[in-house]
Design a protein around this motif. Sequence first.
Motif, mmCIF file in Angstrom:
data_model
loop_
_atom_site.group_PDB
_atom_site.id
_atom_site.type_symbol
_atom_site.label_atom_id
_atom_site.label_comp_id
_atom_site.label_asym_id
_atom_site.label_seq_id
_atom_site.Cartn_x
_atom_site.Cartn_y
_atom_site.Cartn_z
ATOM 1 N N SER A 64 22.085 38.439 98.138
ATOM 2 C CA SER A 64 23.013 39.592 98.315
ATOM 3 C C SER A 64 23.838 39.644 99.576
ATOM 4 O O SER A 64 24.962 39.678 99.669
ATOM 5 C CB SER A 64 22.316 40.823 98.157
ATOM 6 O OG SER A 64 21.454 41.154 97.118
ATOM 7 N N ASP A 73 18.638 36.855 109.721
ATOM 8 C CA ASP A 73 17.632 36.936 108.633
ATOM 9 C C ASP A 73 16.342 36.737 109.579
ATOM 10 O O ASP A 73 16.155 35.919 110.613
ATOM 11 C CB ASP A 73 17.691 35.995 107.589
ATOM 12 C CG ASP A 73 16.727 36.255 106.590
ATOM 13 O OD1 ASP A 73 17.470 36.350 105.263
ATOM 14 O OD2 ASP A 73 15.604 36.501 106.488
ATOM 15 N N LEU A 81 15.981 43.693 90.737
ATOM 16 C CA LEU A 81 17.296 42.974 90.467
ATOM 17 C C LEU A 81 17.122 41.406 90.175
ATOM 18 O O LEU A 81 16.419 40.647 91.036
ATOM 19 C CB LEU A 81 18.278 42.930 91.643
ATOM 20 C CG LEU A 81 18.615 44.481 91.983
ATOM 21 C CD1 LEU A 81 19.921 44.315 93.208
ATOM 22 C CD2 LEU A 81 19.268 45.251 91.054
HETATM 23 C C1 LIG Z 1 8.515 35.948 92.416
HETATM 24 C C2 LIG Z 1 9.915 36.225 91.892
HETATM 25 C C3 LIG Z 1 10.787 35.535 90.903
HETATM 26 C C4 LIG Z 1 11.902 35.727 90.772
HETATM 27 N N1 LIG Z 1 12.378 34.967 89.582
HETATM 28 C C5 LIG Z 1 13.599 35.379 89.275
HETATM 29 C C6 LIG Z 1 14.240 34.506 88.289
HETATM 30 O O1 LIG Z 1 13.739 33.771 87.783
HETATM 31 N N2 LIG Z 1 15.610 34.743 87.794
HETATM 32 C C7 LIG Z 1 16.399 35.793 88.494
HETATM 33 O O2 LIG Z 1 17.589 35.995 88.273
HETATM 34 N N3 LIG Z 1 15.726 36.556 89.546
HETATM 35 C C8 LIG Z 1 14.367 36.182 90.110
HETATM 36 N N4 LIG Z 1 14.032 36.985 91.000
HETATM 37 C C9 LIG Z 1 14.829 37.871 91.818
HETATM 38 C C10 LIG Z 1 15.470 37.082 92.971
HETATM 39 O O3 LIG Z 1 14.791 36.722 93.807
HETATM 40 C C11 LIG Z 1 16.676 38.571 93.479
HETATM 41 O O4 LIG Z 1 17.412 38.758 92.467
HETATM 42 C C12 LIG Z 1 17.199 37.717 94.868
HETATM 43 O O5 LIG Z 1 16.502 37.074 95.443
HETATM 44 C C13 LIG Z 1 17.910 39.106 95.422
HETATM 45 O O6 LIG Z 1 18.404 38.567 96.639
HETATM 46 P P1 LIG Z 1 18.594 39.817 97.875
HETATM 47 O O7 LIG Z 1 19.286 39.190 98.718
HETATM 48 O O8 LIG Z 1 18.711 41.054 97.426
HETATM 49 O O9 LIG Z 1 16.957 39.760 98.497
HETATM 50 P P2 LIG Z 1 16.232 38.727 99.103
HETATM 51 O O10 LIG Z 1 16.288 37.291 98.584
HETATM 52 O O11 LIG Z 1 14.770 39.469 99.153
HETATM 53 O O12 LIG Z 1 16.695 38.709 100.618
HETATM 54 C C14 LIG Z 1 16.658 39.705 101.683
HETATM 55 C C15 LIG Z 1 16.541 38.990 102.927
HETATM 56 O O13 LIG Z 1 16.544 39.992 104.126
HETATM 57 C C16 LIG Z 1 15.789 39.574 105.128
HETATM 58 N N5 LIG Z 1 15.327 40.755 105.899
HETATM 59 C C17 LIG Z 1 14.820 41.968 105.134
HETATM 60 N N6 LIG Z 1 14.571 42.837 106.224
HETATM 61 C C18 LIG Z 1 15.174 42.422 107.173
HETATM 62 C C19 LIG Z 1 15.355 42.817 108.767
HETATM 63 N N7 LIG Z 1 14.874 43.894 109.068
HETATM 64 N N8 LIG Z 1 15.802 41.946 109.693
HETATM 65 C C20 LIG Z 1 16.225 40.698 109.463
HETATM 66 N N9 LIG Z 1 15.975 40.012 107.968
HETATM 67 C C21 LIG Z 1 15.519 40.943 107.116
HETATM 68 C C22 LIG Z 1 14.588 39.064 104.212
HETATM 69 O O14 LIG Z 1 13.896 38.048 105.024
HETATM 70 C C23 LIG Z 1 15.105 38.255 102.949
HETATM 71 O O15 LIG Z 1 15.459 36.747 103.430
HETATM 72 C C24 LIG Z 1 12.509 36.503 91.281
HETATM 73 C C25 LIG Z 1 12.058 37.543 92.299
HETATM 74 C C26 LIG Z 1 10.875 37.208 92.709
HETATM 75 C C27 LIG Z 1 10.112 38.135 93.985
#
Ligand SMILES: Cc1cc2nc3c(=O)[nH]c(=O)nc-3n(C[C@H](O)[C@H](O)[C@H](O)COP(=O)(O)OP(=O)(O)OC[C@H]3O[C@@H](n4cnc5c(N)ncnc54)[C@H](O)[C@@H]3O)c2cc1C
Length: 346
Positions: free
Chosen positions: A15, A34, A322
């Motif tokens: 994201s 991060d 998501l």
């Molecule tokens: C076990 C598992 C398996 C999955 N398998 C699939 C799959 O097969 N196919 C699929 O399409 N999707 C899958 N997903 C979903 C996928 O991981 C998410 O869609 C994607 O990672 C979302 O990205 P994001 O950036 O929203 O969140 P995240 O990847 O969680 O990134 C958020 C980031 O923000 C950072 N952060 C948070 N708070 C703070 C703060 N206060 N200060 C600094 N940094 C901060 C965190 O460290 C993290 O790195 C899976 C998820 C999990 C948990």
Amino acid sequence: MPTQKNVLIVGAGLSGCTIARSLAEANVQCTVIDRRSHIAGNTFDFENQFGIKQHKYGPHLFHTSNHKVVEFLSRFTDWTPYKHKVKAQLADGKLVTLPINLETKEIVGADNCVEIFIRPYSEKMWGMPLESIDPQIINRVPMRDDLNEYYFPNDSFQALPAQGYTRMTEVMLDHSNISVHLETEFNHEMMTEFDHIFHSGSIDEFLKFKFGPLPYRSIKFHNVNMPVAQMYPVSVVNFTDHGKFTRVVEWKNLPKHGANETHTTLTFEEPCDYSQNNFERYYPVKDISGTYKKLYDRYKIFVSENHPNITFCGRLGLYAYLDMHQAVSSSLKLSDAWMQANLNER
Ligand SMILES: Cc1cc2nc3c(=O)[nH]c(=O)nc-3n(C[C@H](O)[C@H](O)[C@H](O)COP(=O)(O)OP(=O)(O)OC[C@H]3O[C@@H](n4cnc5c(N)ncnc54)[C@H](O)[C@@H]3O)c2cc1C
């Protein structure tokens, strides 16, 4: 010349990377932070000592029918085609196809499917009786009346980034308007330094749990290296027993994840409450009465009334499960809306 806008993006997951790249290309100065020591968020992958690629936070299979998302990500990676297959291990060790298809039903009996495949897995996964789990979650587990073996039968695009998710996000962040700071925690003083903040962390943590915590399920990943070439015929095998593990991943069964002929790496997944796993938030808890959704909405309203310069985004910020394509799609929409409203010259 209008002054360049200065935006903070909390979280270097998919994201945060999507928003940073979109804004950077519109000449917005983006600072990405991060708290972890790596980019890519939960999609982070790496090569282990046996030359096998692992996804640190569970297997990530990219699947979508959203052409806009594919087009956007394809600017940062080539793809290795991969259609995911999953097996479930029965009490006698036999492996059958998941999601439940006609063959699986014939082997175990259609009336036994819920008790064998859905109850134990879901109760371990969510830590509550099946009857208390939001039916939307259970309905994500389809049952078929044909012999199709694919886990995502309907998505037109199914593939893995050819050099991995970490590399893909590295390329996304490689732009002169983006600076990245790892091992950097968000703090409230940062709010005065930027024109806007996109925050992909948890909204309850941001407000210091003012209305109470939003609960999450987490997973402890147990990695095991075995001195054998291969253990399973597919990359993911679900367990149907009532033990602590939901499934096992054999990484080298994913394409281009390592060709080691003497060793294989397995990861066993043990779900738990996030308080038992260093507060690693993976799955928002959806209970049948929607208590936590209401709590999230309360936080959301408070933020929009008191912090108009912050947009919560991503899996944690929206408190929604998501998939990757949904995280990218929703982030593209959020950054587009912000640019429409804030970049007059567009
Ligand atoms: C076990 C598992 C398996 C999955 N398998 C699939 C799959 O097969 N196919 C699929 O399409 N999707 C899958 N997903 C979903 C996928 O991981 C998410 O869609 C994607 O990672 C979302 O990205 P994001 O950036 O929203 O969140 P995240 O990847 O969680 O990134 C958020 C980031 O923000 C950072 N952060 C948070 N708070 C703070 C703060 N206060 N200060 C600094 N940094 C901060 C965190 O460290 C993290 O790195 C899976 C998820 C999990 C948990």
